[in-house]
Write a protein that holds these residues in place. Structure first.
Motif, PDB file in Angstrom:
ATOM      1  N   LYS A 101       0.848  -1.189   0.000  1.00 38.79           N
ATOM      2  CA  LYS A 101       0.000   0.000   0.000  1.00 38.79           C
ATOM      3  C   LYS A 101       0.884   1.240   0.000  1.00 38.79           C
ATOM      4  CE  LYS A 101      -3.586  -2.415   2.624  1.00 38.79           C
ATOM      5  NZ  LYS A 101      -4.549  -2.343   3.749  1.00 38.79           N
ATOM      6  N   VAL A 102       0.641   2.120  -0.965  1.00 37.52           N
ATOM      7  CA  VAL A 102       1.446   3.329  -1.109  1.00 37.52           C
ATOM      8  C   VAL A 102       0.520   4.527  -1.270  1.00 37.52           C
ATOM      9  CG1 VAL A 102       3.321   4.446  -2.377  1.00 37.52           C
ATOM     10  CG2 VAL A 102       3.164   1.944  -2.357  1.00 37.52           C
ATOM     11  N   ILE A 103       0.790   5.598  -0.505  1.00 40.21           N
ATOM     12  CA  ILE A 103       0.088   6.861  -0.710  1.00 40.21           C
ATOM     13  C   ILE A 103       0.913   7.707  -1.671  1.00 40.21           C
ATOM     14  CG2 ILE A 103      -0.770   8.978   0.359  1.00 40.21           C
ATOM     15  CD1 ILE A 103      -1.117   7.391   2.950  1.00 40.21           C
ATOM     16  N   CYS A 104       0.327   8.065  -2.801  1.00 37.47           N
ATOM     17  CA  CYS A 104       1.006   8.868  -3.824  1.00 37.47           C
ATOM     18  C   CYS A 104       0.315  10.233  -3.917  1.00 37.47           C
ATOM     19  CB  CYS A 104       0.945   8.188  -5.187  1.00 37.47           C
ATOM     20  SG  CYS A 104       1.598   6.501  -5.222  1.00 37.47           S
ATOM     21  N   THR A 105       1.090  11.296  -3.854  1.00 31.34           N
ATOM     22  CA  THR A 105       0.523  12.634  -3.986  1.00 31.34           C
ATOM     23  C   THR A 105       1.285  13.416  -5.048  1.00 31.34           C
ATOM     24  OG1 THR A 105       1.939  13.588  -2.264  1.00 31.34           O
ATOM     25  CG2 THR A 105      -0.176  12.682  -1.567  1.00 31.34           C
ATOM     26  N   ALA A 106       0.599  14.397  -5.631  1.00 33.77           N
ATOM     27  CA  ALA A 106       1.200  15.300  -6.614  1.00 33.77           C
ATOM     28  C   ALA A 106       0.882  16.727  -6.191  1.00 33.77           C
ATOM     29  CB  ALA A 106       0.647  15.028  -8.013  1.00 33.77           C
ATOM     30  N   THR A 107       1.930  17.480  -5.862  1.00 30.08           N
ATOM     31  CA  THR A 107       1.807  18.852  -5.388  1.00 30.08           C
ATOM     32  C   THR A 107       2.289  19.819  -6.458  1.00 30.08           C
ATOM     33  OG1 THR A 107       2.182  18.164  -3.096  1.00 30.08           O
ATOM     34  CG2 THR A 107       2.548  20.502  -3.616  1.00 30.08           C
ATOM     35  N   GLY A 136       4.777  24.876 -18.266  1.00 28.73           N
ATOM     36  CA  GLY A 136       5.089  26.238 -17.861  1.00 28.73           C
ATOM     37  C   GLY A 136       6.079  26.246 -16.705  1.00 28.73           C
ATOM     38  N   GLN A 137       6.380  27.441 -16.200  1.00 26.63           N
ATOM     39  CA  GLN A 137       7.393  27.587 -15.155  1.00 26.63           C
ATOM     40  C   GLN A 137       6.834  27.219 -13.784  1.00 26.63           C
ATOM     41  OE1 GLN A 137      11.057  29.732 -15.580  1.00 26.63           O
ATOM     42  NE2 GLN A 137      10.643  27.735 -16.482  1.00 26.63           N
ATOM     43  N   ARG A 138       6.577  25.921 -13.596  1.00 29.53           N
ATOM     44  CA  ARG A 138       6.102  25.391 -12.321  1.00 29.53           C
ATOM     45  C   ARG A 138       6.642  23.978 -12.158  1.00 29.53           C
ATOM     46  NH1 ARG A 138       1.785  26.391 -15.434  1.00 29.53           N
ATOM     47  NH2 ARG A 138       1.219  28.127 -14.075  1.00 29.53           N
ATOM     48  N   THR A 139       6.612  23.506 -10.938  1.00 28.16           N
ATOM     49  CA  THR A 139       7.116  22.171 -10.602  1.00 28.16           C
ATOM     50  C   THR A 139       5.995  21.320 -10.038  1.00 28.16           C
ATOM     51  OG1 THR A 139       9.324  23.038 -10.110  1.00 28.16           O
ATOM     52  CG2 THR A 139       8.776  20.888  -9.185  1.00 28.16           C
ATOM     53  N   ILE A 140       5.966  20.067 -10.423  1.00 30.48           N
ATOM     54  CA  ILE A 140       5.088  19.095  -9.781  1.00 30.48           C
ATOM     55  C   ILE A 140       5.962  18.173  -8.941  1.00 30.48           C
ATOM     56  CG2 ILE A 140       3.485  17.193 -10.102  1.00 30.48           C
ATOM     57  CD1 ILE A 140       2.440  18.576 -12.561  1.00 30.48           C
ATOM     58  N   VAL A 141       5.655  18.096  -7.661  1.00 26.26           N
ATOM     59  CA  VAL A 141       6.413  17.253  -6.733  1.00 26.26           C
ATOM     60  C   VAL A 141       5.575  16.014  -6.429  1.00 26.26           C
ATOM     61  CG1 VAL A 141       7.552  17.094  -4.498  1.00 26.26           C
ATOM     62  CG2 VAL A 141       7.485  19.292  -5.714  1.00 26.26           C
ATOM     63  N   ILE A 142       6.128  14.864  -6.774  1.00 30.44           N
ATOM     64  CA  ILE A 142       5.488  13.580  -6.492  1.00 30.44           C
ATOM     65  C   ILE A 142       6.052  13.024  -5.190  1.00 30.44           C
ATOM     66  CG2 ILE A 142       5.106  11.228  -7.304  1.00 30.44           C
ATOM     67  CD1 ILE A 142       3.729  13.288  -9.055  1.00 30.44           C
ATOM     68  N   ASP A 143       5.170  12.679  -4.256  1.00 29.96           N
ATOM     69  CA  ASP A 143       5.588  12.026  -3.016  1.00 29.96           C
ATOM     70  C   ASP A 143       4.959  10.637  -2.965  1.00 29.96           C
ATOM     71  OD1 ASP A 143       7.159  13.945  -1.251  1.00 29.96           O
ATOM     72  OD2 ASP A 143       5.446  15.192  -1.804  1.00 29.96           O
ATOM     73  N   CYS A 144       5.785   9.633  -2.762  1.00 31.38           N
ATOM     74  CA  CYS A 144       5.306   8.264  -2.630  1.00 31.38           C
ATOM     75  C   CYS A 144       5.730   7.734  -1.268  1.00 31.38           C
ATOM     76  CB  CYS A 144       5.868   7.382  -3.742  1.00 31.38           C
ATOM     77  SG  CYS A 144       5.358   7.871  -5.405  1.00 31.38           S
ATOM     78  N   ASP A 145       4.761   7.493  -0.401  1.00 31.99           N
ATOM     79  CA  ASP A 145       5.033   7.030   0.956  1.00 31.99           C
ATOM     80  C   ASP A 145       4.442   5.637   1.146  1.00 31.99           C
ATOM     81  OD1 ASP A 145       6.318   9.385   2.414  1.00 31.99           O
ATOM     82  OD2 ASP A 145       4.582  10.330   1.477  1.00 31.99           O
TER      83      ASP A 145
END
Length: 238
Positions: free
Chosen positions: A36-42, A108-117
């Motif tokens: 089980k993994v919680i994946c988020t995209a910020t 565009g000039q932005r970042t998507i941060v993926i976190d997988c816990d």
């Protein structure tokens, strides 16, 4: 039959729960068997210094395992004062895999941060992370499309990943921990929904393996990823 009753070419049961967390643009609880993994995209409205004034966006990823995600407690890396080599390898894999399906010019000039816990680990945590992260990424991009920040999606294809290996002289799909710990060959495969390979990580744990075995493993992985791609599409259509 395998130790959990599956056939050799069968994925573990998959459950995808979108919008799992309240505050983030994209979040998924990805379950593959007992993993089980919680994946988020910020979404972060800035880019790293090396991307400034390029007009392009960026995507990066972080990965971690909770202390009791495994049978024995894992010490938090922050208390050790440094990140482990395995963690570093896996989060780089997640980041470059997802960048392979992105047109960063359109972000565009932005970042998507993926976190997988990882909250529970029973084999295949990196492949479950990639498969779940794609859905979280898609939801974060949809948020930008819906609020008018983007006029078109920078995602050019889907992505999913699965493990394959040789266990007791048989090629098998989607290894659980017990199988992974005794496998003669262990391989992780990342593919696009269009059927192209992004990454193949394969290792003989003992005797070298043949081209025939490699072909069998890749065919198994392709079949398993096709199934996962279908499940991703169904989840995103809800």
């Amino acid at each position: 039959m395998r130790n959990d009753g599956r056939s050799d070419n069968e994925n573990r049961p998959v459950k995808i729960t979108r919008n799992y967390l309240k505050f983030v643009e994209g979040s998924v609880l990805m379950e593959m068997g007992d993993t089980k993994v919680i994946c988020t995209a910020t979404i972060d409205e800035k880019v790293p210094s090396f991307m400034k004034d390029t007009g392009r966006g960026w995507l990066t990823a972080e990965y971690s395992m909770l202390p009791r995600s495994s049978q024995t407690r894992i010490q938090r890396e922050v208390t050790r004062g440094k990140q482990g080599g395995r963690t570093h390898e896996i989060q780089r894999l997640i980041g470059r895999s997802l960048r392979a399906i992105m047109d960063l010019d359109k972000l565009g000039q932005r970042t998507i941060v993926i976190d997988c816990d990882v909250i529970q680990a029973d084999g295949g945590t990196r492949t479950a992370s990639i498969t779940g992260a794609y859905i979280a990424l898609s939801d974060s991009i949809n948020a930008l499309l819906n609020n008018g920040t983007l006029s078109e999606s920078p995602i050019i294809d889907s992505i999913a990943a699965v493990s394959v290996g040789v266990v007791e002289d048989r090629p098998v799909l989607d290894l659980n921990y017990e199988e992974d710990s005794t496998a003669e060959v262990d391989m992780n495969v990342v593919m696009t929904g269009g059927g192209k390979f992004i990454e193949v990580q394969g290792t003989a744990e003992g005797d070298p393996f043949s081209q025939e075995t490699l072909s069998s493993l890749l065919a198994l992985a392709t079949s398993g990823i096709n199934d996962l791609t279908g499940l991703q599409s169904k989840a995103l259509a809800l």
